[in-house]
Scaffold this motif. Structure first.
Motif, mmCIF file in Angstrom:
data_model
loop_
_atom_site.group_PDB
_atom_site.id
_atom_site.type_symbol
_atom_site.label_atom_id
_atom_site.label_comp_id
_atom_site.label_asym_id
_atom_site.label_seq_id
_atom_site.Cartn_x
_atom_site.Cartn_y
_atom_site.Cartn_z
ATOM 1 N N UNK A 87 0.822 -1.199 0.000
ATOM 2 C CA UNK A 87 0.000 0.000 0.000
ATOM 3 C C UNK A 87 0.854 1.246 0.000
ATOM 4 N N UNK A 88 0.322 2.315 0.586
ATOM 5 C CA UNK A 88 1.088 3.551 0.597
ATOM 6 C C UNK A 88 2.283 3.454 1.548
ATOM 7 N N UNK A 89 2.029 3.062 2.800
ATOM 8 C CA UNK A 89 3.110 2.952 3.782
ATOM 9 C C UNK A 89 3.027 1.638 4.550
ATOM 10 N N UNK A 90 2.365 0.648 3.975
ATOM 11 C CA UNK A 90 2.236 -0.640 4.654
ATOM 12 C C UNK A 90 2.257 -1.760 3.628
ATOM 13 N N UNK A 91 2.373 -2.984 4.124
ATOM 14 C CA UNK A 91 2.362 -4.172 3.264
ATOM 15 C C UNK A 91 1.558 -5.263 3.953
ATOM 16 N N UNK A 92 0.952 -6.133 3.155
ATOM 17 C CA UNK A 92 0.333 -7.338 3.697
ATOM 18 C C UNK A 92 0.817 -8.527 2.860
ATOM 19 N N UNK A 93 0.970 -9.658 3.523
ATOM 20 C CA UNK A 93 1.468 -10.861 2.870
ATOM 21 C C UNK A 93 0.510 -12.015 3.108
ATOM 22 N N UNK A 94 0.339 -12.843 2.085
ATOM 23 C CA UNK A 94 -0.498 -14.036 2.182
ATOM 24 C C UNK A 94 0.422 -15.247 2.251
ATOM 25 N N UNK A 95 0.276 -16.035 3.314
ATOM 26 C CA UNK A 95 1.120 -17.202 3.525
ATOM 27 C C UNK A 95 0.305 -18.479 3.405
ATOM 28 N N UNK A 96 0.921 -19.464 2.804
ATOM 29 C CA UNK A 96 0.296 -20.770 2.662
ATOM 30 C C UNK A 96 0.706 -21.634 3.841
ATOM 31 N N UNK A 97 -0.271 -22.317 4.462
ATOM 32 C CA UNK A 97 0.036 -23.150 5.608
ATOM 33 C C UNK A 97 -0.787 -24.414 5.645
#
Length: 382
Positions: free
Chosen positions: A154-164
């Protein structure tokens, strides 16, 4: 298909809008008000547009970047803009399967599930445990023993999708002042290491989206969850389920609105005011003042969409016939209509549509004030 016929596949890449930092890939430092064909790009398998830079993937899983590089977001080991696509050499020996461009940072996911980030890290958005910026991709060691599937910046953040083994999980890092990390209902200024997003443990998430101060997750069964800056509502610190009778196929986030594409090809909007059908006012959510409203887009009756994208304040869709339509903020020419006017309803972009083609598809992508379209077609030939 007859045995003596063959299919000739072709691809074109077009761009328009804000271009003063080289983000259009045209080799020029200027805004473009009408679509520009980019002859120097190879075939692309994936494209992500950020604040003023672009990250692209080729079919052989190599990375190209161009545009603004003053925070190191291009991954070239320097703080220099690039007017034309350039390979990210540090990632050359890795097979990259997913990429994302944020405002001034970038993320790259390898085939083996490793995550690399670069660019502005002053809010912890690189997930490296500090608030430093990096001009070359750095491995996010917090996920060293995990398998990352996707990254969204995003502008000043990130999100991650993890496989589990117990299902997919979502993590957030960076600025959290508007709730965009999704890690707590309490105020979070920023975090520099990934934290688990709350409330999604029972959700089978298959894609994530981030832009501005928003984040979103789309489940395999067509449910949309959003968090962060409210769409005309209070900020939300943990994922909130968007209540809708439709199954959601795709979503795109702007700074103050979101686009939702349903399985029936309808385009709906959360928040914002441009192109909302004020006559029908088909409110598909509860009328609680603290909930975002989902409304149909004006003037799209009978048009079936197959893709959507959003910049900071402009929106784009493509139809099943490959037609591209734009609306919203137009100050930099990002609507591709030949001027800088705003538009309150979707307008068709002239990209030299050729009726002789057998099959045309368009994939649309937006940066903050610019637009990219990857256009493919095939012709039957004897």
């Amino acid at each position: 298909m007859e045995e003596n016929e063959r299919v000739e596949e072709n691809e074109e890449i077009w761009s328009w809008g804000a271009g003063t930092e080289g983000q259009l890939g045209t080799g020029k430092l200027q805004d473009e008000y009408i679509p520009q064909l980019i002859p120097v790009l190879p075939k692309l398998s994936f494209l992500s547009c950020g604040g003023a830079h672009v990250v692209a993937l080729t079919p052989d899983k190599k990375v190209l970047t161009w545009g603004r590089g003053t925070s190191g977001q291009l991954g070239h080991g320097n703080l220099v803009n690039s007017l034309e696509p350039k390979s990210v050499d540090v990632l050359g020996d890795l097979n990259i399967t997913h990429v994302s461009a944020g405002w001034n940072h970038s993320g790259f996911v390898t085939e083996s599930g490793q995550l690399f980030t670069c660019g502005d890290g002053s809010f912890g958005q690189l997930g490296l445990g500090d608030y430093e910026s990096h001009s070359s991709p750095m491995k996010v060691t917090h996920f060293a023993s995990r398998h990352v599937e996707q990254i969204a910046c995003g502008m000043r953040h990130s999100i991650a999708l993890l496989k589990g083994e117990r299902g997919n999980q979502v993590y957030g890092f960076g600025s959290g002042k508007r709730g965009q990390l999704g890690i707590s209902n309490e105020k979070v200024k920023s975090v520099n290491l990934p934290h688990s997003v709350c409330g999604l443990n029972e959700v089978n998430v298959n894609s994530i989206i981030a832009n501005g101060d928003h984040s979103a997750a789309l489940s395999a069964d067509g449910h949309l969850y959003t968090w962060g800056r409210g769409f005309g509502t209070p900020d939300v610190g943990c994922p909130s389920h968007v209540i809708s009778p439709f199954s959601v196929m795709q979503a795109a986030l702007g700074w103050n609105h979101a686009l939702v594409l349903t399985d029936e090809g309808e385009v709906l909007m959360l928040g914002g005011h441009h192109a909302v059908n004020n006559t029908l006012k088909e409110i598909l959510m509860k009328q609680d003042p603290n909930e975002a409203r989902v409304e149909k887009i004006a003037d799209l009756n009978g048009i079936k969409a197959v893709g959507v994208a959003s910049g900071s304040e402009h929106s784009v869709l493509t139809t099943e016939n490959g037609v591209v339509m734009t609306w919203g903020w137009g100050e930099h020419g990002q609507l591709g209509l030949g001027d800088t006017s705003d538009q309150t309803s979707p307008q068709v972009v002239n990209m030299g549509q050729n009726g002789s083609h057998e099959y045309i598809t368009s994939k649309v992508h937006c940066g903050s004030g610019f637009t990219f379209v990857v256009r493919s077609w095939s012709d039957k030939q004897p």
